[in-house]
Design an enzyme around this catalytic site. Sequence first.
Site, short mmCIF file in Angstrom:
data_model
loop_
_atom_site.label_atom_id
_atom_site.label_comp_id
_atom_site.label_asym_id
_atom_site.label_seq_id
_atom_site.Cartn_x
_atom_site.Cartn_y
_atom_site.Cartn_z
N CYS A 50 0.83 -1.20 0.00
CA CYS A 50 0.00 0.00 0.00
C CYS A 50 0.87 1.26 0.00
O CYS A 50 0.43 2.31 -0.50
CB CYS A 50 -0.94 0.00 1.20
SG CYS A 50 -0.10 -0.01 2.80
N HIS A 431 -1.88 1.28 7.46
CA HIS A 431 -2.28 1.30 6.06
C HIS A 431 -2.21 2.73 5.53
O HIS A 431 -2.57 3.68 6.23
CB HIS A 431 -3.71 0.76 5.89
CG HIS A 431 -4.18 0.72 4.47
ND1 HIS A 431 -3.70 -0.18 3.54
CD2 HIS A 431 -5.08 1.50 3.81
CE1 HIS A 431 -4.29 0.03 2.39
NE2 HIS A 431 -5.13 1.05 2.52
#
Length: 486
Positions: A50, A431
């Site tokens: 990510c 994230h």
Amino acid sequence: MDGGDRILVAAGLTAAVVVGAFVLWGPGGAPRVRKRRGQIAGLQNLGRTCFLNTLLQALAACPTFIEWLKKYAKADAHNSMITTLYTVIEVVNGTHESARGTPVCPLGVLHSLRAAGWVVPADQQDAHELLHVLLSCIEEETVAMSKKPGCLSDALGLGGARAWSALASPASPPAAPLAVRDEGLPPRPARPASAAPPGEPDLVHSDDPPPEPMRLKKGVSRSFCHLSSVGRRWAAAPARPPAYPPTRGTLASRTHCTVCSTKSPVRYDKFDSITLSMANASTGLTGTYSLSGLLRAFTAPEMVKGVRCTKCCPEDAAAPPGAEHAYTKHIRTVNFGKLPRCLVLQVARAEWRGGAPSKRGEHVAFPETLCMAPYAAQQRPQPDLVSLMGEGRLRSSLSVLNASAGSAVDDRALFRLSAVVVHVGGPRSGHFATYRRGNGFESKRWWYTSDTLVHEVSLQEVLRCAAYMLFYERLVEPPPPTTTHF
């Protein structure tokens, strides 16, 4: 309605259903993906990637960076970071011919990193560190491009037909005048017209009288004379400077002594991103942090101890041990010497507390349009900081100085927000996601991207997020430097 009519109606309805299903689903049985130019596509997560996806989305929202990549990208360059990055960004933005709006696989960027010698671990990495890795690979490629030798016509300052006429002349001495030419020798043939480049006339015309030839000695040709006239320029021709990415800027810093007020020469340091800390920034009247407050803390004068003053104690003078003025206190000032076209700011949120890493989650207010004039070297006033320090008003006068510097706003120091990178999670894991602008005619719309997820959001939601990285682009390009011809 008899039986035959019913059969015809049923057959017509069946055919209409079949045609509609074919148009909607396609021959393969899967839904047809609607392609729309400029449609933002998501990025596949290849396993804790990510940090790569969010950085690609942020760079894809910067038109200045994309135009720079387009200028140096090559279609036949394999494992080239510039070419691979430009292609992936085009597909993500929906401007590539192969774009279909489906999630894009960024595996080519990882392959280019490994081809350049970088090792990408399988665990989660930081998006800010990856930015510097990508820019380092790009700089290595541009430096290699600048070292490639050019052609001889470029070194001679010629181009096209002029280079042909200067280099295609015969290597032997020119023909002597007709009065002294041997009668038995045929005249020198003219260069055929087919050998000349387009737009270049023949050397000899049959209808025109022959021009007066150059009188050369020792059999020196015209080409040799031309080469010797530019020999110094050819030998001393410097290499082309490498093309730096649009994120490159410079910081201007200097120190001056608190005893004798001697100022040091201005030192310029290059940067590709600026890290702003909340440790020394003030919250202001609202009790919250702001981007302008972090920039003021970054450019605020600071006291530096243990610096040797060249005037109080020159290096050639033998100062006794423990001399009073051998090492004095200095005031160090830092501001932006040259603003980049694409400004990248990082809000440092990870810090060390109680013997363990922790993350700060405070909201830092940031504007859509940022004015960098109060923090630029050409806009900052030059106050007498030594007198302010002696009067005890150094810290209290910073707000007044910054306000006076920001009164004269320079349009060339205005930046518009292009993308915001956020991080959700703790200091060791989490994230990354990106808020970014659309491209082209949809540049006023904002999108939230998290790997394959892409959906539209409002500007108010963007400005409320806890920013980790901010990408700004210059609104007005600076004018080119003027040159004086003598």
